[in-house]
Write an enzyme that holds these catalytic residues in place. Sequence first.
Site, PDB file in Angstrom:
ATOM      1  N   PRO A  49       0.534  -1.540  -0.353  1.00 28.24           N
ATOM      2  CA  PRO A  49      -0.040  -0.132  -0.107  1.00 28.24           C
ATOM      3  C   PRO A  49       1.345   1.000   0.136  1.00 28.24           C
ATOM      4  O   PRO A  49       1.810   1.562   0.636  1.00 28.24           O
ATOM      5  CB  PRO A  49      -1.037   0.091   1.717  1.00 28.24           C
ATOM      6  CG  PRO A  49      -0.078  -1.494   2.134  1.00 28.24           C
ATOM      7  CD  PRO A  49       0.561  -1.685   1.265  1.00 28.24           C
ATOM      8  N   CYS A  75       3.449   3.602   9.362  1.00 30.07           N
ATOM      9  CA  CYS A  75       3.387   5.014   8.329  1.00 30.07           C
ATOM     10  C   CYS A  75       3.982   6.022   9.407  1.00 30.07           C
ATOM     11  O   CYS A  75       3.425   6.255  10.514  1.00 30.07           O
ATOM     12  CB  CYS A  75       2.160   5.545   7.785  1.00 30.07           C
ATOM     13  SG  CYS A  75       2.477   6.843   7.176  1.00 30.07           S
TER      14      CYS A  75
END
Length: 330
Positions: free
Chosen positions: A12, A95
Amino acid sequence: MAYGNHKLAVAPMMDWTDTACRYLHRQLTRSTLLYTEMVVADAAIHGDRKRLLGFDTVEHPVALQLGGSDPQKLAEAARIGADFGYGEINLNVGCPSDRVQSGTFGACLMRTPDVVGACVAAMKAAVSIPVTVKCRLGVDEQDTETALDSMAETVFGEGADALWVHARKAWLEGLSPRENRDIPPLDYPRVYRLKQKYPTRFIGINGGIQSLDDAQTHLGHVDGVMLGRAAYHTPGILGEADHRIYGQPDRPLSYAAVITAMADYAERHIAEGGRLSHVTRHMTGLFHGFAGARRYRQILSTDATRPGAGPEVLFKAFEAVSLERTEAAA
């Protein structure tokens, strides 16, 4: 191992792995697992779901990555994703962006594995599809031995079906998100040791993996390999994945068929109010290593961005390509 035969995945990636990108990747490989960009749980619940979560059924197998730290919100977002038809829900614990930190999720959750465990438990209770986690080795001054072990023990204890590990620390203080993709050193052996500790659990590896040769090497130690920027910038490498990684018959990739499929997709996208460049921006690296690749990129970067540009631009760009391998001409 109930999770599935996901030996290879495309990571992703924010602003990159949207539905148009995934549609392209699916023309190149039928078996590789694809992931959405991260979607924040609140956005999935309250936002424009068709825009945020919509995808073409040909993208399967495809997983939805969620961001968040509230178990109830993540459970609701997971239910929404499952109802949309995704085959897996993945929780982002890796992230390092400022926006993610301000929302107290992403990589900063490496410090609170109990919170991650509660989120996994809530999502597992809400959906019948696999729930997985993607994390880092640790953050800032954490000891990667204890931090990663603690995360794995907690999420597997709450029923996580897989743990994908980006084999770098994230430095939340002092490095930008871009720098966090390159500067912290890779430590693949740390992920290998985790797999040795959990031989019956699915452990996947991510970070700096450049080729299918690299992927095959890692698969000697872990269950799955996740390609990121290499798959995006040079998507043609996915064309051999079904044969080399999944053992399917070796069928030469038809680039003409890929271009035709993407032109058809672009035509539908434009008819729905989109622009050609929304599609072609993911295709500039498709002919990396081929004669004519530079001219192909030039045509896409100029003609595809003009007002009213249509699918014919793709065919014009393809005409510039000679399907001969010549890295020097890339």
